[in-house]
Motif scaffolding. Sequence first.
Motif, mmCIF file in Angstrom:
data_model
loop_
_atom_site.group_PDB
_atom_site.id
_atom_site.type_symbol
_atom_site.label_atom_id
_atom_site.label_comp_id
_atom_site.label_asym_id
_atom_site.label_seq_id
_atom_site.Cartn_x
_atom_site.Cartn_y
_atom_site.Cartn_z
ATOM 1 N N ALA A 133 0.833 -1.206 0.000
ATOM 2 C CA ALA A 133 0.000 0.000 0.000
ATOM 3 C C ALA A 133 0.866 1.253 0.000
ATOM 4 O O ALA A 133 0.553 2.237 -0.671
ATOM 5 N N GLN A 134 1.974 1.216 0.747
ATOM 6 C CA GLN A 134 2.819 2.412 0.868
ATOM 7 C C GLN A 134 3.585 2.729 -0.411
ATOM 8 O O GLN A 134 4.108 3.813 -0.556
ATOM 9 N N GLN A 135 3.607 1.759 -1.344
ATOM 10 C CA GLN A 135 4.297 1.996 -2.619
ATOM 11 C C GLN A 135 3.381 2.629 -3.666
ATOM 12 O O GLN A 135 3.832 2.982 -4.753
ATOM 13 N N VAL A 136 2.087 2.752 -3.345
ATOM 14 C CA VAL A 136 1.119 3.201 -4.355
ATOM 15 C C VAL A 136 0.805 4.683 -4.184
ATOM 16 O O VAL A 136 0.596 5.155 -3.070
ATOM 17 N N ALA A 137 0.809 5.413 -5.311
ATOM 18 C CA ALA A 137 0.300 6.790 -5.276
ATOM 19 C C ALA A 137 -1.182 6.712 -5.594
ATOM 20 O O ALA A 137 -1.581 6.013 -6.518
ATOM 21 N N GLY A 138 -1.997 7.415 -4.831
ATOM 22 C CA GLY A 138 -3.441 7.321 -5.056
ATOM 23 C C GLY A 138 -4.083 6.482 -3.973
ATOM 24 O O GLY A 138 -3.411 5.954 -3.080
ATOM 25 N N THR A 139 -5.404 6.364 -4.054
ATOM 26 C CA THR A 139 -6.173 5.704 -2.993
ATOM 27 C C THR A 139 -6.018 4.183 -3.054
ATOM 28 O O THR A 139 -6.219 3.572 -4.095
ATOM 29 N N VAL A 140 -5.641 3.609 -1.915
ATOM 30 C CA VAL A 140 -5.541 2.149 -1.812
ATOM 31 C C VAL A 140 -6.700 1.645 -0.961
ATOM 32 O O VAL A 140 -7.005 2.213 0.088
ATOM 33 N N VAL A 141 -7.369 0.603 -1.435
ATOM 34 C CA VAL A 141 -8.420 -0.031 -0.646
ATOM 35 C C VAL A 141 -7.867 -1.327 -0.071
ATOM 36 O O VAL A 141 -7.409 -2.200 -0.805
ATOM 37 N N LEU A 142 -7.873 -1.401 1.256
ATOM 38 C CA LEU A 142 -7.449 -2.614 1.949
ATOM 39 C C LEU A 142 -8.697 -3.341 2.419
ATOM 40 O O LEU A 142 -9.515 -2.766 3.140
ATOM 41 N N ALA A 143 -8.836 -4.594 2.018
ATOM 42 C CA ALA A 143 -10.007 -5.360 2.452
ATOM 43 C C ALA A 143 -9.602 -6.353 3.531
ATOM 44 O O ALA A 143 -8.784 -7.244 3.292
ATOM 45 N N ASP A 144 -10.189 -6.170 4.709
ATOM 46 C CA ASP A 144 -9.984 -7.104 5.818
ATOM 47 C C ASP A 144 -10.947 -8.266 5.563
ATOM 48 O O ASP A 144 -12.095 -8.249 5.987
ATOM 49 N N VAL A 145 -10.460 -9.287 4.835
ATOM 50 C CA VAL A 145 -11.381 -10.286 4.280
ATOM 51 C C VAL A 145 -11.999 -11.211 5.323
ATOM 52 O O VAL A 145 -13.107 -11.720 5.115
ATOM 53 N N TRP A 146 -11.314 -11.437 6.429
ATOM 54 C CA TRP A 146 -11.844 -12.417 7.399
ATOM 55 C C TRP A 146 -12.463 -11.771 8.635
ATOM 56 O O TRP A 146 -12.813 -12.461 9.578
ATOM 57 N N ASP A 147 -12.574 -10.441 8.652
ATOM 58 C CA ASP A 147 -13.377 -9.826 9.729
ATOM 59 C C ASP A 147 -14.604 -9.195 9.090
ATOM 60 O O ASP A 147 -14.942 -8.042 9.335
ATOM 61 N N ASN A 148 -15.250 -9.979 8.263
ATOM 62 C CA ASN A 148 -16.375 -9.523 7.470
ATOM 63 C C ASN A 148 -17.680 -9.924 8.151
ATOM 64 O O ASN A 148 -17.995 -11.116 8.208
ATOM 65 N N PRO A 149 -18.442 -8.946 8.678
ATOM 66 C CA PRO A 149 -19.716 -9.292 9.319
ATOM 67 C C PRO A 149 -20.649 -10.062 8.387
ATOM 68 O O PRO A 149 -21.512 -10.803 8.840
#
Length: 484
Positions: free
Chosen positions: A288-304
Amino acid sequence: MRIFTASLATETNTFSPMYTDVHSFYQSFYAPPGQHPATPTLCSAPLIACREFAAMDASLQVIEGSCAWAEPGGLLNRHSYELLRDEILQQLQQAMPVQAVLLGLHGAMVAQGYDDCEGDLLSRVRAITGPEVIIGATLDPHSHLTPQRLAASDLLIAFKEFPHLDFMQRARELVQLALLAVRGEIKPVMSSFDCRMIDVLPTSHEPMKSFISKIRELEQQGAALSISVIHGFMAGDVSDMGTKLLVITDNKPAEGEALAQALGMELFSFRGKTLPQFNDINTALDLAQQVAGTVVLADVWDNPGGGVAGDGTLILHSIIARKLTGVAVGTIWDPMAVKLCFAAGEGAVIALRFGGKSGATAGAPIDKTATVRCLAAGAVQQFADSSVPMGDCALIEFDGIEVILNSNRCQSFDPSLFRALGIAPQQRKLLLVKSTNHFYQGFAPLAAKVIYVDAGAPYPSDPTRNKYTKLRRPLWPITPRPFD
Ligand SMILES: [Zn+2]
């Protein structure tokens, strides 16, 4: 022609401590007869589709029953299930005679004493209607396909897409096929095949994307009236858990079975190859820190949406440790913290403990001196045609990090969840959401990069380690070669 329609749905993670009762339905979605809003919900779409068909056909009379949906959670309280079930059955009894019963179900509901709630409900519906009435339902693909359901119904149709953006189309198909069946123009016969596997099968990515396109083409060519992929739901400890193929033909059971088997074995060949790249927390944050622009991080296993709490803090703790800024988190479930923020008021600077309260595995609570930036009573987010209630929400800010705290557990479907609290999501460097794949269609367009993060908890995401007690069939990956 008279059609009865109703909906009763939730997805039960039998390993989750978030027990479900009737109030979970009242809080998420509950519409008694005549009170369903004009917009559909994921599982009550058949009611809206029935209204649409009735608006075009004066001879069609729709009798509306209750519709209820609870956010996925742990085991459903027995009394609550029976209460909601019997409410619908009584409505059906009063509505008789009808020519069709069309239900919006999920298919992975498990209650105390009922491993197959939908099979139980459909069988009781059949007992009321007798054998001649057409009984059909829409299903979420994350469901269990049991012999009892197949025996009790004529038409079962699962959403094809994961994300399930096609729920309205599938509901319209259900009504259309049911009307043809009632008029005697088709005789639907269901054939199923057990793929002896369990996996996560997003259709926004290959190979499932092409597989679903192929299935659509087969339908259009008339190979079947309807073809559904039941992905299965690995967090449900029931005997019929697993991936299955379901084909509905116009009274051609042998052809249906052959097609279900051929497609089922093709799907089996995709096992273990269907997921996008999942990264551990540190790798994900490095990326994520290497990307310019908006990064979306998906926490896949804490999904209600998979029945867990959605109050996990593992990734946020790492973000704080790295002193990252320009971060917006949507959402962390914490009704107690929301109450405190509402009491303090917008603009207040308060010492707050939030998140990490529901279990031992998804991270410790976070203690911060935070500013209450925004309060929204009864906030909603959009998902396709439906509005998803997030409950009262509070936006807090500390150290360049904004966190939306919500009081209705719900997964992160769409960027509108950030806008509901006054955040322009495309102006943030990092958006942390809680979702396995439903977020993808909504967030991908505004993201320079989407990164899936496997924080390792709390969803039971590894079938080889889950303590199944009711599973008797050989099933990949628990059994490496289940067809030998
Ligand atoms: Zn689903």
